[in-house]
Design a protein around this motif. Structure first.
Motif, PDB file in Angstrom:
ATOM      1  N   LEU A 137      10.345  40.800  20.642  1.00 28.94           N
ATOM      2  CA  LEU A 137      11.619  40.266  20.172  1.00 28.94           C
ATOM      3  C   LEU A 137      11.602  40.087  18.660  1.00 28.94           C
ATOM      4  O   LEU A 137      12.619  40.324  17.985  1.00 28.94           O
ATOM      5  CB  LEU A 137      11.923  38.937  20.868  1.00 28.94           C
ATOM      6  CG  LEU A 137      12.138  39.025  22.383  1.00 28.94           C
ATOM      7  CD1 LEU A 137      12.507  37.654  22.943  1.00 28.94           C
ATOM      8  CD2 LEU A 137      13.213  40.043  22.731  1.00 28.94           C
ATOM      9  N   LEU A 138      10.467  39.682  18.125  1.00 28.82           N
ATOM     10  CA  LEU A 138      10.332  39.557  16.675  1.00 28.82           C
ATOM     11  C   LEU A 138      10.635  40.900  16.012  1.00 28.82           C
ATOM     12  O   LEU A 138      11.339  40.952  14.992  1.00 28.82           O
ATOM     13  CB  LEU A 138       8.920  39.082  16.345  1.00 28.82           C
ATOM     14  CG  LEU A 138       8.602  38.706  14.892  1.00 28.82           C
ATOM     15  CD1 LEU A 138       7.485  37.658  14.851  1.00 28.82           C
ATOM     16  CD2 LEU A 138       8.169  39.926  14.094  1.00 28.82           C
ATOM     17  N   ALA A 139      10.130  41.979  16.587  1.00 30.81           N
ATOM     18  CA  ALA A 139      10.364  43.302  16.021  1.00 30.81           C
ATOM     19  C   ALA A 139      11.841  43.672  16.061  1.00 30.81           C
ATOM     20  O   ALA A 139      12.370  44.276  15.113  1.00 30.81           O
ATOM     21  CB  ALA A 139       9.536  44.345  16.781  1.00 30.81           C
ATOM     22  N   HIS A 140      12.529  43.302  17.137  1.00 31.92           N
ATOM     23  CA  HIS A 140      13.955  43.627  17.242  1.00 31.92           C
ATOM     24  C   HIS A 140      14.786  42.770  16.283  1.00 31.92           C
ATOM     25  O   HIS A 140      15.770  43.274  15.714  1.00 31.92           O
ATOM     26  CB  HIS A 140      14.435  43.454  18.674  1.00 31.92           C
ATOM     27  CG  HIS A 140      14.050  44.593  19.562  1.00 31.92           C
ATOM     28  ND1 HIS A 140      14.641  45.838  19.468  1.00 31.92           N
ATOM     29  CD2 HIS A 140      13.106  44.699  20.534  1.00 31.92           C
ATOM     30  CE1 HIS A 140      14.096  46.654  20.356  1.00 31.92           C
ATOM     31  NE2 HIS A 140      13.158  45.982  21.012  1.00 31.92           N
ATOM     32  N   ILE A 141      14.420  41.530  16.107  1.00 29.86           N
ATOM     33  CA  ILE A 141      15.139  40.687  15.140  1.00 29.86           C
ATOM     34  C   ILE A 141      14.949  41.248  13.736  1.00 29.86           C
ATOM     35  O   ILE A 141      15.905  41.358  12.956  1.00 29.86           O
ATOM     36  CB  ILE A 141      14.652  39.227  15.216  1.00 29.86           C
ATOM     37  CG1 ILE A 141      14.974  38.624  16.584  1.00 29.86           C
ATOM     38  CG2 ILE A 141      15.296  38.384  14.104  1.00 29.86           C
ATOM     39  CD1 ILE A 141      14.342  37.257  16.819  1.00 29.86           C
ATOM     40  N   ARG A 142      13.731  41.633  13.411  1.00 29.13           N
ATOM     41  CA  ARG A 142      13.448  42.187  12.082  1.00 29.13           C
ATOM     42  C   ARG A 142      14.184  43.510  11.880  1.00 29.13           C
ATOM     43  O   ARG A 142      14.730  43.785  10.809  1.00 29.13           O
ATOM     44  CB  ARG A 142      11.944  42.385  11.921  1.00 29.13           C
ATOM     45  CG  ARG A 142      11.548  42.934  10.550  1.00 29.13           C
ATOM     46  CD  ARG A 142      10.075  43.272  10.507  1.00 29.13           C
ATOM     47  NE  ARG A 142       9.255  42.061  10.472  1.00 29.13           N
ATOM     48  CZ  ARG A 142       8.225  41.823  11.275  1.00 29.13           C
ATOM     49  NH1 ARG A 142       7.924  42.709  12.221  1.00 29.13           N
ATOM     50  NH2 ARG A 142       7.520  40.721  11.163  1.00 29.13           N
ATOM     51  N   ASP A 143      14.214  44.346  12.921  1.00 32.08           N
ATOM     52  CA  ASP A 143      14.836  45.665  12.804  1.00 32.08           C
ATOM     53  C   ASP A 143      16.359  45.589  12.772  1.00 32.08           C
ATOM     54  O   ASP A 143      17.006  46.225  11.941  1.00 32.08           O
ATOM     55  CB  ASP A 143      14.390  46.545  13.977  1.00 32.08           C
ATOM     56  CG  ASP A 143      15.127  47.875  14.018  1.00 32.08           C
ATOM     57  OD1 ASP A 143      14.956  48.671  13.073  1.00 32.08           O
ATOM     58  OD2 ASP A 143      15.886  48.117  14.980  1.00 32.08           O
ATOM     59  N   PHE A 144      16.949  44.792  13.664  1.00 36.19           N
ATOM     60  CA  PHE A 144      18.408  44.770  13.810  1.00 36.19           C
ATOM     61  C   PHE A 144      19.078  43.816  12.825  1.00 36.19           C
ATOM     62  O   PHE A 144      20.252  43.979  12.517  1.00 36.19           O
ATOM     63  CB  PHE A 144      18.766  44.385  15.252  1.00 36.19           C
ATOM     64  CG  PHE A 144      20.218  44.562  15.579  1.00 36.19           C
ATOM     65  CD1 PHE A 144      20.784  45.823  15.625  1.00 36.19           C
ATOM     66  CD2 PHE A 144      21.019  43.454  15.845  1.00 36.19           C
ATOM     67  CE1 PHE A 144      22.140  45.985  15.933  1.00 36.19           C
ATOM     68  CE2 PHE A 144      22.364  43.601  16.155  1.00 36.19           C
ATOM     69  CZ  PHE A 144      22.926  44.874  16.196  1.00 36.19           C
ATOM     70  N   GLN A 145      18.344  42.813  12.358  1.00 35.42           N
ATOM     71  CA  GLN A 145      18.869  41.848  11.387  1.00 35.42           C
ATOM     72  C   GLN A 145      20.168  41.175  11.888  1.00 35.42           C
ATOM     73  O   GLN A 145      21.218  41.245  11.233  1.00 35.42           O
ATOM     74  CB  GLN A 145      19.128  42.525  10.038  1.00 35.42           C
ATOM     75  CG  GLN A 145      17.870  42.993   9.321  1.00 35.42           C
ATOM     76  CD  GLN A 145      17.004  41.818   8.854  1.00 35.42           C
ATOM     77  OE1 GLN A 145      17.476  40.895   8.211  1.00 35.42           O
ATOM     78  NE2 GLN A 145      15.727  41.864   9.210  1.00 35.42           N
ATOM     79  N   PRO A 146      20.112  40.527  13.047  1.00 35.14           N
ATOM     80  CA  PRO A 146      21.327  39.915  13.593  1.00 35.14           C
ATOM     81  C   PRO A 146      21.726  38.656  12.821  1.00 35.14           C
ATOM     82  O   PRO A 146      20.889  38.003  12.192  1.00 35.14           O
ATOM     83  CB  PRO A 146      20.918  39.552  15.024  1.00 35.14           C
ATOM     84  CG  PRO A 146      19.451  39.289  14.919  1.00 35.14           C
ATOM     85  CD  PRO A 146      18.938  40.288  13.909  1.00 35.14           C
ATOM     86  N   ASP A 147      23.014  38.355  12.912  1.00 38.02           N
ATOM     87  CA  ASP A 147      23.523  37.078  12.403  1.00 38.02           C
ATOM     88  C   ASP A 147      23.587  36.041  13.521  1.00 38.02           C
ATOM     89  O   ASP A 147      23.516  34.841  13.264  1.00 38.02           O
ATOM     90  CB  ASP A 147      24.919  37.273  11.801  1.00 38.02           C
ATOM     91  CG  ASP A 147      24.914  38.248  10.637  1.00 38.02           C
ATOM     92  OD1 ASP A 147      24.337  37.902   9.592  1.00 38.02           O
ATOM     93  OD2 ASP A 147      25.453  39.364  10.795  1.00 38.02           O
TER      94      ASP A 147
END
Length: 264
Positions: A137-147
């Motif tokens: 999940l950390l990787a997806h947050i870093r990659d997608f940069q959600p608000d």
């Protein structure tokens, strides 16, 4: 240290942790009851949805995601488990995985998600995979940069949902992520501080839940969920609303870990 003293020390530390967690829960409940939930529109920004199982993207927050679609907000959904229901029979489990994968694809197409990810961790066993899940999940947050991140409330009555909440909390905290977490309700109602009016989306939400035909065979999720949305709407005099607990990453991390201390 003698075994008896060591055992007494562990019991004392456990009792202190439980009292601390209970005080936090009481304080949180008082705060949310003193400050009634606010009816808000969905914010503009990038949206990341963490769904423990296929259908957890639409049952708790499908109406809200439809409103995000209207705003043109980029949306990524991460399905965490393989949605096999933990079936022991390998053939039956694979058959169910295939069915739910197809159903989730139909929903994703109808809702025009920008991207969908399947992590395929074992259904019903996420408590054993919290550390690797956190890193994914950390990787997806870093990659997608959600608000905004939508994920289960940490007190939701399903172990997989609790594990997802803990993993989100750890990942967002480790990254120092500055967005907003909107925790949703599925099996257990939460103490909402925001609600989103989905009156105009209720009919489409009902249709989308119905696309998960494999899950509707023995229980009517659509009727139950829309009933809850109808009840939530009463507080703000709207037909249907979805309820969330919204907070920043630091507060969510604190809340999640205090609640985790109360879990057996």
């Amino acid at each position: 240290m003698p075994p008896l003293l060591s055992q007494l020390r562990r019991r004392l530390e456990h009792a202190i942790r439980r009292r601390t967690a209970r005080r936090l829960l009481v304080a949180l409940k008082r705060a949310t009851h003193r400050l009634p939930s606010t009816l808000v529109p969905p914010a503009r920004g990038r949206v990341l949805v963490i769904a423990p199982h296929a259908d957890d993207e639409v049952i708790p927050c499908g109406g809200t995601l439809l409103r995000h679609r209207q705003l043109g907000n980029p949306t990524r959904v991460v399905f965490v488990t393989d949605s096999s229901a933990g079936l022991a029979d390998a053939q039956l489990a694979q058959r169910l995985r295939d069915i739910r994968l197809k159903e989730s694809g139909q929903v994703a197409q109808a809702m025009a998600f920008d991207s969908v990810v399947h992590l395929n961790l074992p259904d019903g066993q996420l408590v054993r995979h919290e550390a690797p899940l956190t890193q994914q999940l950390l990787a997806h947050i870093r990659d997608f940069q959600p608000d905004i991140i939508y994920c289960p409330f940490p007190g939701d009555g399903h172990a997989d949902h609790q594990a997802c909440a803990l993993a989100v909390a750890n990942a967002a905290n480790e990254l120092g992520w500055k967005g907003q977490i909107h925790a949703y309700e599925v099996w257990t109602t939460l103490w909402p501080n925001i609600m989103i009016d989905i009156s105009d989306q209720a009919e489409e939400k009902q249709y989308l839940i119905g696309l998960y035909a494999s899950q509707m065979a023995d229980r009517d999720y659509a009727a139950g969920t829309l009933g809850l949305n109808r009840f939530r709407g009463l507080q703000h005099r709207v037909q249907h609303a979805e309820a969330f607990y919204a907070c920043d990453a630091h507060e969510f991390h604190t809340l999640t870990h205090k609640l985790n201390q109360l879990m057996p």
